[in-house]
Design an enzyme around this catalytic site. Structure first.
Site, mmCIF file in Angstrom:
data_model
loop_
_atom_site.group_PDB
_atom_site.id
_atom_site.type_symbol
_atom_site.label_atom_id
_atom_site.label_comp_id
_atom_site.label_asym_id
_atom_site.label_seq_id
_atom_site.Cartn_x
_atom_site.Cartn_y
_atom_site.Cartn_z
ATOM 1 N N TYR A 16 -24.265 -1.594 11.231
ATOM 2 C CA TYR A 16 -24.666 -1.058 12.043
ATOM 3 C C TYR A 16 -24.551 -1.990 13.532
ATOM 4 O O TYR A 16 -24.811 -0.562 13.907
ATOM 5 C CB TYR A 16 -26.154 -2.220 11.893
ATOM 6 N N LYS A 213 -25.328 -16.753 21.291
ATOM 7 C CA LYS A 213 -25.639 -15.963 19.990
ATOM 8 C C LYS A 213 -26.676 -16.657 19.381
ATOM 9 O O LYS A 213 -27.849 -16.210 18.672
ATOM 10 C CB LYS A 213 -24.911 -14.923 19.511
ATOM 11 N N ARG A 253 -48.981 -20.147 31.182
ATOM 12 C CA ARG A 253 -47.908 -21.185 30.898
ATOM 13 C C ARG A 253 -47.141 -21.252 28.872
ATOM 14 O O ARG A 253 -46.673 -21.913 28.014
ATOM 15 C CB ARG A 253 -47.799 -22.575 30.983
ATOM 16 N N CYS A 267 -30.576 -11.556 10.655
ATOM 17 C CA CYS A 267 -29.602 -12.047 11.996
ATOM 18 C C CYS A 267 -31.126 -13.490 12.664
ATOM 19 O O CYS A 267 -30.313 -14.854 11.860
ATOM 20 C CB CYS A 267 -30.068 -11.533 13.426
HETATM 21 N N1 LIG Z 1 -27.783 -5.328 12.169
HETATM 22 C C1 LIG Z 1 -27.847 -6.353 13.127
HETATM 23 O O1 LIG Z 1 -28.324 -5.989 13.641
HETATM 24 C C2 LIG Z 1 -27.064 -7.548 14.145
HETATM 25 C C3 LIG Z 1 -26.661 -7.673 15.553
HETATM 26 C C4 LIG Z 1 -25.980 -8.824 15.816
HETATM 27 C C5 LIG Z 1 -25.035 -9.502 14.956
HETATM 28 N N2 LIG Z 1 -25.521 -8.622 14.011
HETATM 29 C C6 LIG Z 1 -23.654 -9.064 13.655
HETATM 30 O O2 LIG Z 1 -23.180 -8.447 13.251
HETATM 31 C C7 LIG Z 1 -21.880 -8.386 12.141
HETATM 32 C C8 LIG Z 1 -22.301 -7.161 11.176
HETATM 33 O O3 LIG Z 1 -23.353 -6.981 10.983
HETATM 34 P P1 LIG Z 1 -24.141 -4.953 10.803
HETATM 35 O O4 LIG Z 1 -25.096 -5.721 10.552
HETATM 36 O O5 LIG Z 1 -23.145 -4.396 11.970
HETATM 37 O O6 LIG Z 1 -23.209 -5.581 8.964
HETATM 38 P P2 LIG Z 1 -22.930 -4.165 7.433
HETATM 39 O O7 LIG Z 1 -23.123 -4.552 6.409
HETATM 40 O O8 LIG Z 1 -23.950 -3.250 8.574
HETATM 41 O O9 LIG Z 1 -22.072 -3.470 8.150
HETATM 42 C C9 LIG Z 1 -20.589 -4.720 7.884
HETATM 43 C C10 LIG Z 1 -19.280 -3.617 7.735
HETATM 44 O O10 LIG Z 1 -18.224 -4.001 7.506
HETATM 45 C C11 LIG Z 1 -17.767 -3.348 5.961
HETATM 46 N N3 LIG Z 1 -16.579 -4.676 5.611
HETATM 47 C C12 LIG Z 1 -17.142 -5.772 5.531
HETATM 48 N N4 LIG Z 1 -15.060 -6.088 5.264
HETATM 49 C C13 LIG Z 1 -14.443 -5.230 5.246
HETATM 50 C C14 LIG Z 1 -12.924 -5.652 6.790
HETATM 51 N N5 LIG Z 1 -12.520 -6.654 5.271
HETATM 52 N N6 LIG Z 1 -12.640 -4.699 6.708
HETATM 53 C C15 LIG Z 1 -12.720 -3.750 7.158
HETATM 54 N N7 LIG Z 1 -14.456 -3.178 7.024
HETATM 55 C C16 LIG Z 1 -15.008 -4.194 6.573
HETATM 56 C C17 LIG Z 1 -18.754 -3.507 5.105
HETATM 57 O O11 LIG Z 1 -17.979 -2.022 4.085
HETATM 58 C C18 LIG Z 1 -19.592 -2.462 6.230
HETATM 59 O O12 LIG Z 1 -19.764 -1.583 6.125
HETATM 60 C C19 LIG Z 1 -22.749 -9.505 11.395
HETATM 61 O O13 LIG Z 1 -21.853 -10.768 11.465
HETATM 62 C C20 LIG Z 1 -23.216 -9.461 12.219
HETATM 63 O O14 LIG Z 1 -24.482 -10.744 11.654
HETATM 64 C C21 LIG Z 1 -25.522 -7.933 13.099
#
Ligand SMILES: NC(=O)c1ccc[n+]([C@@H]2O[C@H](COP(=O)([O-])OP(=O)(O)OC[C@H]3O[C@@H](n4cnc5c(N)ncnc54)[C@H](O)[C@@H]3O)[C@@H](O)[C@H]2O)c1
Length: 415
Positions: A16, A213, A253, A267
């Protein structure tokens, strides 16, 4: 500088967060390689097809793939900058499960040459960027953190604040906090993100950026916990919590958030634990987590009381996702509530309305007493309606509600 066809940015983890980030870098003219361990995601991206629903994103992805600016692979290659956006789940002991970060760093260690920038975007406890740097240097002792040398590596932390459902709007326009392990790292990261970010770029050190964050999401969690606690107090006192909050918010307020069936998503329901597990001082933040985690049990008890008092045979559940107007079911309290009710009440038929899924998710699909139905189907055949998510589709009450018990946990129909 590498040859023009070389990769400027490699984004590791095309979920995402990572995939839209990769597409925005590419749309700004960078040559981007996206890496994912899931072959279905790699194939989908290379076909220009988004693996998840996000308003407006499909066209951007198709465009950057067609233009040859973004391609995906399972194998990392040399690049000027690496952006890590892999999952950072919380373990049972509420500490970071860092296996995805370590795996991403191991793959960087195999291709890095010196001079590159490594940015962590994944939400992480304070100190993770520094730990990540140490781990990379332990795998590649020929490299150094000291800036300005041939073999220097630069590390920064750049958390993501976008809201699922509004990524196309927020990815470029949100202000970004960037923390460098040193000032040269910060400058490099700032220059990289400036290529597509129109909001302000707020520079700091890596640990403060990591905390920023977590603080943002803990702030939301604590404030939702206040609203959720009010909803329990009001239920005990026979007071309408929605009316109460509406009245209290007229104070110039005071701005109380909305209660709900619990807190979900990847999150707000997770990130505060990274603060709690890093210190003994986070008593309020921990309590808020526990208040919000306990709310689904309260909802289940309320529905069960209603089933018992009405001898209901059919109950409609409106909404399964973790919040309104998204398809995301991760950590969803609504899904957990629906799963508990259907498994604990095999004699009750559950009509489940969730416009954002095609099939019943989780264990719901295996329960013969649960059916995914359209909203119109509940008008006739149910005695209780449980509203768990305020999807747009539910904002107007269905026509004939008079003879039904309404348990509205989002204040959509009750206010
Ligand atoms: N989704 C949100 O709204 C959001 C918002 C802010 C921050 N975050 C943070 O961003 C980070 C990612 O979240 P997300 O929602 O995108 O996760 P997600 O699960 O949608 O995507 C993560 C991707 O990483 C891949 N992956 C895992 N290990 C890997 C590796 N070693 N090499 C390559 N690819 C690998 C997985 O297959 C998956 O497609 C997390 O730390 C999350 O907390 C997410």
């Amino acid at each position: 500088m590498r040859a023009t066809t070389a990769i400027n940015v490699s984004v590791i983890g095309l979920g995402y967060i990572g995939l839209p980030t990769a597409a925005f870098f590419a749309n700004a003219g960078q040559q981007v390689l996206g890496i994912d361990t899931d072959p279905r995601i790699v194939d989908s991206v290379n076909d220009g097809v988004t693996p998840f629903d996000e308003p407006g994103f499909a066209a951007l992805l198709q465009h950057v793939v067609d233009e040859g600016l973004l391609r995906a692979s399972a194998t990392l290659e040399a690049a000027d900058a690496f952006v890590i956006a892999v999952p950072t789940p919380v373990r049972k002991d509420h500490r970071l499960d860092d296996r995805y970060i370590r795996s991403a760093v191991s793959s960087i260690a195999r291709v890095i040459q010196g001079g590159e920038l490594v940015v962590l975007e994944s939400t992480s406890p304070p100190g993770t960027t520094s730990e990540m740097a140490k781990y990379l240097l332990s795998l590649r002792p020929d490299l150094t953190l000291e800036s300005g040398k041939e073999n220097s590596v630069y590390f920064a932390y750049c958390p993501e604040r976008v809201i699922p459902g509004g990524i196309m709007r927020e990815m470029a326009s949100n202000d970004r906090v960037i923390g460098g392990l040193n000032s040269a790292s910060l400058e490099r990261a700032r220059n990289l993100y400036k290529t597509f970010v129109n909001g302000s770029i707020l520079g700091t050190d890596a640990k403060t950026a990591e905390m920023a964050k977590l603080t943002e999401n803990s702030y939301r969690d604590v404030n939702i916990a206040f609203a959720n606690e009010l909803s329990l107090i009001c239920a005990e006192n026979g007071v309408d919590v929605w009316e109460l909050i509406e009245l209290a918010n007229h104070h110039p307020r005071v701005n109380i958030l909305e209660p709900g069936p619990g807190v979900g998503g990847h999150c707000i329901a997770v990130d505060p634990w990274f603060i709690v597990s890093s210190t003994k001082q986070a008593r309020l933040i921990e309590m808020a987590r526990r208040v919000n985690d306990a709310k689904p049990d309260f909802v289940v008890r309320r529905v069960e009381d209603s089933i018992a008092s009405t001898s209901a045979k059919t109950v409609a559940i409106l909404g399964l996702t973790f919040k309104a107007n998204v398809e995301d079911l991760r950590e969803s309290p609504a899904l957990a509530i629906a799963e508990t009710l259907t498994s604990d009440h095999p004699d009750v038929h559950f009509l489940i309305v969730e416009p954002h899924v095609e099939v019943l998710p989780g264990t719901l699909g295996s329960h013969s007493n649960a059916d995914l139905v359209d909203l119109s189907a509940i008008e006739e055949g149910c005695e209780i309606i449980v509203l768990l998510v305020d999807h747009d589709e539910f904002l107007e009450p269905v026509s004939d509600l008079n003879d039904k018990v309404i348990l509205d946990f989002k204040g959509v129909w009750s206010s």
